[in-house]
Design an enzyme around this catalytic site. Structure first.
Site, PDB file in Angstrom:
ATOM      1  N   ILE A 174      46.694  38.777  38.556  1.00  0.00           N
ATOM      2  CA  ILE A 174      47.547  38.162  39.578  1.00  0.00           C
ATOM      3  C   ILE A 174      47.862  36.720  39.189  1.00  0.00           C
ATOM      4  O   ILE A 174      46.997  35.999  38.696  1.00  0.00           O
ATOM      5  CB  ILE A 174      46.834  38.200  40.953  1.00  0.00           C
ATOM      6  CG1 ILE A 174      46.699  39.659  41.425  1.00  0.00           C
ATOM      7  CG2 ILE A 174      47.573  37.365  41.994  1.00  0.00           C
ATOM      8  CD1 ILE A 174      45.858  39.833  42.668  1.00  0.00           C
TER       9      ILE A 174
ATOM     10  N   HIS B  17      48.427  33.561  40.932  1.00  0.00           N
ATOM     11  CA  HIS B  17      48.164  33.050  42.281  1.00  0.00           C
ATOM     12  C   HIS B  17      49.086  31.888  42.627  1.00  0.00           C
ATOM     13  O   HIS B  17      49.678  31.258  41.752  1.00  0.00           O
ATOM     14  CB  HIS B  17      46.709  32.569  42.370  1.00  0.00           C
ATOM     15  CG  HIS B  17      45.705  33.664  42.169  1.00  0.00           C
ATOM     16  ND1 HIS B  17      45.407  34.578  43.137  1.00  0.00           N
ATOM     17  CD2 HIS B  17      44.931  33.983  41.093  1.00  0.00           C
ATOM     18  CE1 HIS B  17      44.483  35.415  42.675  1.00  0.00           C
ATOM     19  NE2 HIS B  17      44.193  35.084  41.438  1.00  0.00           N
TER      20      HIS B  17
ATOM     21  N   ARG C 129      33.826  36.633  35.196  1.00  0.00           N
ATOM     22  CA  ARG C 129      34.490  35.352  35.424  1.00  0.00           C
ATOM     23  C   ARG C 129      33.568  34.258  34.897  1.00  0.00           C
ATOM     24  O   ARG C 129      32.379  34.248  35.223  1.00  0.00           O
ATOM     25  CB  ARG C 129      34.717  35.123  36.904  1.00  0.00           C
ATOM     26  CG  ARG C 129      35.337  36.308  37.671  1.00  0.00           C
ATOM     27  CD  ARG C 129      35.190  36.032  39.161  1.00  0.00           C
ATOM     28  NE  ARG C 129      35.712  37.062  40.042  1.00  0.00           N
ATOM     29  CZ  ARG C 129      35.019  38.108  40.482  1.00  0.00           C
ATOM     30  NH1 ARG C 129      33.782  38.323  40.056  1.00  0.00           N
ATOM     31  NH2 ARG C 129      35.552  38.953  41.340  1.00  0.00           N
TER      32      ARG C 129
ATOM     33  N   CYS D 235      50.659  60.306  27.743  1.00  0.00           N
ATOM     34  CA  CYS D 235      50.610  59.858  29.137  1.00  0.00           C
ATOM     35  C   CYS D 235      51.551  58.681  29.359  1.00  0.00           C
ATOM     36  O   CYS D 235      52.211  58.598  30.379  1.00  0.00           O
ATOM     37  CB  CYS D 235      49.201  59.450  29.515  1.00  0.00           C
ATOM     38  SG  CYS D 235      47.984  60.747  29.278  1.00  0.00           S
TER      39      CYS D 235
END
Lengths: 478, 412
Positions: free
Chosen positions: A48, A50, A312, A404
Site C-alpha cells: 500500500i 499510504h 517489518r 495461471c
C-alpha cells in the site's frame, strides 16, 4: 572498486536513495547481500502507498510519508510501475469505533491529510457491499493506493542503472573501514569498496551495520506480519483497502485488492527476536481469520492460494530515524523504516541526498538524467492484435510457460537479461508473476528452472529459489 | 490473426482429448483438430513411466507412454490434426482462441468443442501447512515431471504428504532413484489412492504409511531441513503432544487434484461445486450445447481407462452435434442418495440406451448394496464388498422412459 557514495541495502529505501543520487554527477554503488533487489521487507508487505493520515503528527515519518504519497502518480507513470489509487475505507462496526472517527479525522488533519471524508452506513455498503452490515459509518481516505511492490523496487533500481549506478548483489558488507572519525570504505564478500560516503539502508540488518561503525544506540526488533493471498476468483472481494479502526495496541488487519486483482488479507504484528523467521503459524493465520471476519464477514479464506509472512524492521527505541553523527563522519544511518517504508522511500531518497549535501558531499546536477524506464512487455495485458504482432516479432512471446498468469517464455528471457537480471526462480516470479497464480508454480516451476539454466548457461542444479542455499534440484537421475 | 476452420476442436491432447478426437473422427466429423499446450501429445501420461495403465481397456498392463502411444497411432491414421505448443486463451460457443510461436494468435472456428484440459494438483497453500517457504516443497506431479521428463532429481531425503496415487508412485520412484523416503503421511484414516498402489509402491519397498497423521510445520529458511508431523484426532485436528520432527530435504504433496476449469468458467459454462468441473449429461455435453467435456476436467478419475471410455462418448456426441444429428431434449438431474458424494453425469436425457453413471462415495463402507432408482422403481441393485472414496464406482442403467434417477449406497 571506488564510489562517491556506497549505499548498503537494495530494498525499496536503498534503491530509492541510489536512484536519487544518480540525478547528480556521482559514482554510486548499491550493495545487497541478497541475490535480488527488494529481497526482504520490500517484497512481503501490504503493498500500500499510504497517505500518512494516521502517522504520529510532527514526526519525521509523518513528514516523509505525507510528502511521498502525491509523488506516486508521476513516478509510477515514468517508471512503468503498476499503481492504482483505489482509496481506503475505515468502517466503524461498533458504537465505540464510531465514536473514534472524529479523532481519527483530526489526526489526519494534523498530518496535513485534508481529504479524509465521512461516509454514512448506506454510502459504505453501496461502494463496498461485503462490509459487515452492522457498520455504523466510517471514513474514506481517497489517496490510499496500491502498488506492485516488486516492480517498484526493480524499476527504481533499473532506472538507477540507466543513470549510471552500479548494483552489486550477493555482496554482504562484513566491515566498515574508518580513517579517524570518518568512514572510507566497506569490506564485502565481493572485495573492498572504497567510498567517500556511506549510507546504511540495510533494513532488518541496519543495526549490524551501525555496530560496524561503532554505533550501538538501537537494535532492530523484527515485527512479523502474516498474510493470506486469495484467488482472483474468490467469491467475496473488496474494491477498496478496507482498514479496521485501530486499537491502542495494534493497527489491525486489513483486506485489500492487490494490483493484480487477488485479495490480500492480514497482517499480524508479532515482535520476534529472529531476523530470519519468516514462517507462518496456525495461530497467526487463525487470528487473521477472526479479525477480518469482523470487517468482512463473508471473506473466503479457503480460497487462499498462498500464505506468507514479512518482517517489518522496527527498532528499539521505536521510530523512524535518519541520523548523521559528529563522531562518524561521511556516514548516514537509517533505522526504524518500517511499515511505511515502501511509501516513504521516495521522500527518503530526496531527504538523504540533501543530508549528504549538508554533511559535505559535492553534488552537481546532471543534465542528462533519464527520467523514464520501460518494463518488460506484459503479453497477457495486450489486445489480441498486439499479442499477434509481438509473437511475430519474437516467437518466444507465443510460448506460454505459466498457465495461471499467462506468462510467456519471451518475458522470462527478457527478465533474465534485464538491467537487474532475474537469476532465480523467485526473481522471475516477482517480476512476471510466473508461479504466483493458483497452481503456485506446479506447472511452470520445472520450465522456469530449464529456461534459467539455459539462459544463464549453467546446470539446473545451480538454479536457486532465492539465496545461495535454496537449490531446486540436486543433480541428474541415475 | 491466423484463422483455422474445423468441425470439432478438442482442447487438450492428453488421454481424454486423444480418445475424444479419435471417436469424433470415427463418428463422422471430417475435420478434427486437437489444440495442445505441450510440445507433444499424451498429456500427463508422458511423465507416467510406471506400468498400471490399460488393464480395463486393453487387458494389458502398459506404461503411460505405451498407453497414449496407441491412441496417437490411431489418431494419426484417422487424420486427426494437431496444433502443438499452443495455449488456449479463450473458448466461445463456436470458437477457440489460442496462441503459439509459429502463427501468433490463432482463431479457430468449430461446430463443436470438446474441453479436455485435465486437472492440476492442490498445493501446500490450499491445505495451509504453516512454516517457512523454502525450496524443496513440490507437488508430487511437479517432482514427477522434473524426474521423468527433465532427468532432474528433486531431493535425497523425502517425506510425502498424502496417500494419493501420484504420491505413492513417487515414493517408489524416488526410492528407485536412490532417495530415502522417510514416510507417507495421510490425514484421513484410510488410503486416498488405490490399494494396489499401496502394495506395489509402499509395502514392497518398506516405506511406512502413517494414517491419521499430517504435516504441522515445515522448517528451513533456504531448503527444507525438516518437517514436523503429528497424529490427528477424529476432527482432523493435530494432536500436538504426538508431534515429531523428521529430518528431510524434500516434502512432496499428493493432496488432491482439481479439474482445471479456468477456460470453462470464463466461457460461463455451469460448473459443479462438488466436482469443480462442468456439469454434463450422458453425452458429456455441458450447459453450452456446442461444448462438450471429458476426462479429469469434468471430474478427477483414478483410472485412465475410465477417462478413455468417457471421452469416447464425448467425441461421438460432439461429432453428431457438429453434423446437427444430436437431439436436444429435456434432462433430469441425477440425485445423490445415501453415501454418494457425486454422480457424473449430473443430468441424463431419457433415451432408449444404457448410461454409465460414475460416482464416488463420501466415506468408506463395507458390504454394501448399490442401488439406482427411478422413484419407487429400482433400476439396478448390486452388492459390493467395500467402497472407498479413492475408488470410483460405476453403475450402468437403462434410461428409457425414466422420470428421475437416484444413486445410493447402503449397508447390506
Amino acid at each position: 572498486m571506488k564510489a562517491d557514495v556506497l549505499v548498503i541495502g537494495a530494498g525499496a529505501v536503498g534503491t530509492a536513495i541510489t536512484r536519487e543520487l544518480t540525478k547528480y554527477r556521482l559514482n554510486v554503488i548499491c550493495v545487497d547481500k541478497r541475490e535480488d533487489v527488494g529481497g526482504d521487507c520490500s517484497k512481503s508487505n501490504s503493498a500500500i502507498i499510504h497517505t500518512g493520515y494516521d502517522a504520529k503528527p510532527g514526526s519525521l515519518e509523518s513528514e516523509l510519508v505525507v510528502a511521498a504519497n502525491p509523488q506516486y502518480d508521476k513516478l509510477t507513470a515514468d517508471l512503468d510501475i503498476p499503481f492504482k489509487r483505489i482509496g481506503a475505507i475505515l468502517p466503524a462496526i461498533t458504537d465505540e469505533q464510531f465514536a473514534q472517527l472524529p479523532e481519527i479525522k483530526e489526526k489526519a488533519l494534523k498530518n496535513r491529510v485534508y481529504d479524509v471524508q465521512y461516509l454514512s452506513k448506506e454510502q459504505i455498503l453501496a461502494i463496498e457491499p461485503n462490509i459487515n452490515p452492522e457498520v455504523k459509518g466510517g471514513l474514506f481516505i481517497p489517496r490510499e493506493s496500491i502498488i506492485d511492490p516488486f516492480i517498484y523496487v526493480v524499476a527504481m533500481a533499473e532506472n538507477a542503472v540507466a543513470n549510471g549506478a552500479k548494483f552489486m548483489l550477493n555482496t554482504e558488507v562484513t566491515g566498515i573501514r574508518k580513517d579517524g572519525d570518518r568512514v572510507i570504505g566497506a569490506e564485502t564478500t565481493n572485495g573492498y569498496i572504497e567510498a567517500d560516503y556511506i549510507v546504511n539502508a540495510a533494513g532488518l540488518f541496519c543495526d549490524e551495520i551501525a555496530n560496524m561503525v561503532g554505533k550501538f544506540d538501537y537494535t532492530v526488533v523484527p515485527r512479523k506480519g502474516q498474510f493470506y493471498i486469495l484467488d482472483k476468483n474468490t467469491g467475496c472481494k473488496v474494491n477498496h483497502i478496507v482498514l479496521p479502526i485501530p486499537t491502542k495496541i495494534t493497527k489491525g488487519k486489513l483486506m485489500t485488492p492487490t494490483i493484480d486483482g487477488n485479495m490480500l488479507v492480514g497482517p499480524t504484528a508479532e515482535d520476534l527476536p529472529d531476523k530470519y523467521d519468516k514462517s507462518t503459524t496456525t495461530e497467526g493465520l487463525d487470528s487473521i481469520r477472526a479479525d477480518v471476519q469482523k470487517l468482512i464477514p463473508g471473506v473466503m479464506l479457503q480460497d487462499t492460494i498462498t500464505q506468507f509472512s514479512g518482517l517489518r524492521p522496527n527498532r528499539n527505541p521505536e521510530g523512524l530515524n535518519i541520523d548523521v553523527y559528529d563522531d562518524v563522519k561521511h556516514y548516514v544511518n537509517l533505522s526504524g523504516v518500517r511499515s511505511t517504508g515502501l511509501t516513504n522511500s521516495i521522500s527518503v531518497g530526496a531527504y538523504v541526498a540533501n543530508l549528504l549535501r549538508e554533511i559535505g558531499l559535492k553534488m552537481e546536477f546532471k543534465d542528462d538524467f533519464i527520467e523514464k524506464r520501460k518494463g518488460i512487455v506484459c503479453i497477457r495485458e495486450l489486445s489480441r492484435e498486439e499479442q499477434h504482432k509481438k509473437i511475430l516479432e519474437n516467437p518466444l512471446y507465443g510460448n506460454i510457460v505459466c498457465r495461471c498468469e499467462s506468462v510467456t517464455e519471451g518475458e522470462i528471457v527478457d527478465a533474465i537479461h534485464s538491467p537487474i537480471p532475474a537469476t532465480t526462480v523467485d526473481a522471475i516470479k516477482r517480476r512476471l508473476r510466473a508461479g504466483m497464480g493458483r497452481c503456485q508454480g506446479g506447472f511452470c516451476g520445472p520450465k522456469v528452472i530449464e529456461i534459467l539454466a539455459r539462459e544463464l548457461k549453467v546446470d539446473p542444479k545451480e538454479i536457486r529459489k532465492n539465496n545461495s542455499k535454496s537449490y531446486m534440484v540436486c543433480g541428474k537421475v541415475k | 490473426m491466423y484463422k483455422i476452420d474445423c468441425d470439432v476442436c478438442v482442447v487438450g491432447g492428453g488421454p481424454a482429448g486423444l480418445a475424444a478426437a479419435i471417436s469424433a473422427k470415427q463418428n463422422g466429423a471430417e475435420n478434427v483438430l486437437i489444440v495442445e499446450r505441450d510440445e507433444a501429445l499424451g498429456g500427463i501420461l508422458q511423465q507416467c513411466i510406471h506400468p498400471g495403465f490399460g488393464l480395463k481397456l486393453f487387458n494389458e498392463e502398459l506404461t503411460g507412454p505405451e498407453y497414449y502411444g496407441r491412441f496417437v497411432i490411431v489418431a494419426k491414421e484417422l487424420g486427426v490434426k494437431t496444433l502443438l505448443n499452443s495455449m488456449v486463451l479463450e473458448v466461445g460457443e463456436e470458437s477457440v482462441i489460442c496462441i503459439n510461436s509459429e502463427h501468433g494468435v490463432c482463431e479457430i472456428s468449430a461446430k463443436s468443442i470438446i474441453l479436455a484440459m485435465g486437472c492440476r494438483e492442490r498445493t501446500r497453500a490450499n491445505i495451509m501447512i504453516p512454516g517457512t517457504r523454502p525450496a524443496g516443497v513440490y507437488t508430487a506431479g511437479t517432482a514427477q515431471r522434473l524426474i521423468n521428463r527433465q532427468n532432474e532429481m528433486v531431493g535425497k531425503k523425502v517425506v510425502i504428504l498424502g496417500s494419493g496415487d501420484i504420491g505413492m508412485i513417487m515414493a517408489r520412484r524416488m526410492t528407485l532413484e536412490g532417495a530415502k523416503v522417510e514416510a507417507v503421511v495421510e490425514i484421513m484414516d484410510y488410503l486416498a489412492g488405490l490399494t494396489r498402489n499401496r502394495v506395489q509402491c509402499l509395502d514392497d519397498f518398506g516405506i511406512p504409511l502413517l494414517l491419521s497423521h499430517t504435516v504441522v510445520n515445515i522448517k528451513g529458511n533456504d531448503r527444507v531441513e525438516s518437517v514436523v508431523i503429528a497424529e490427528v484426532d477424529e476432527n482432523k485436528k493435530p494432536i500436538m503432544s504426538t508431534a515429531r520432527e523428521i529430518e528431510c530435504d524434500t516434502l512432496l504433496l499428493s493432496v488432491g487434484l482439481i479439474p482445471e476449469n479456468e477456460l470453462t468458467g470464463k466461457a460461463n459454462i455451469e460448473i459443479s461445486p462438488v466436482t469443480k468441473g462442468p456439469k454434463v449429461n450422458q453425452y458429456m455435453q455441458t450447459s453450452i450445447k456446442s461444448i462438450f467435456a471429458c476426462g479429469n476436467v469434468v471430474h478427477v478419475n483414478d483410472l485412465v481407462d475410465n477417462v478413455s471410455a468417457e471421452s469416447k462418448k464425448a467425441g461421438a456426441a460432439a461429432a453428431l452435434y457438429a453434423q446437427k444429428k444430436l437431439k436436444s431434449k429435456a434432462a433430469i438431474t441425477v440425485e445423490t442418495g445415501e453415501n454418494v458424494r457425486y454422480v457424473c453425469p449430473q443430468t441424463v436425457i431419457p433415451a432408449d440406451e444404457k448410461v454409465d453413471l460414475y460416482f464416488r462415495v463420501m466415506k468408506p463402507q463395507k458390504n454394501v448394496i448399490i442401488t439406482v432408482t427411478d422413484g419407487d422403481n429400482t433400476l439396478l441393485t448390486r452388492k459390493a464388498i467395500k467402497v472407498n472414496p479413492g475408488e470410483m464406482e460405476k453403475a450402468t442403467v437403462s434410461v428409457k422412459d425414466i422420470s428421475s434417477l437416484k444413486v445410493s449406497v447402503k449397508e447390506a
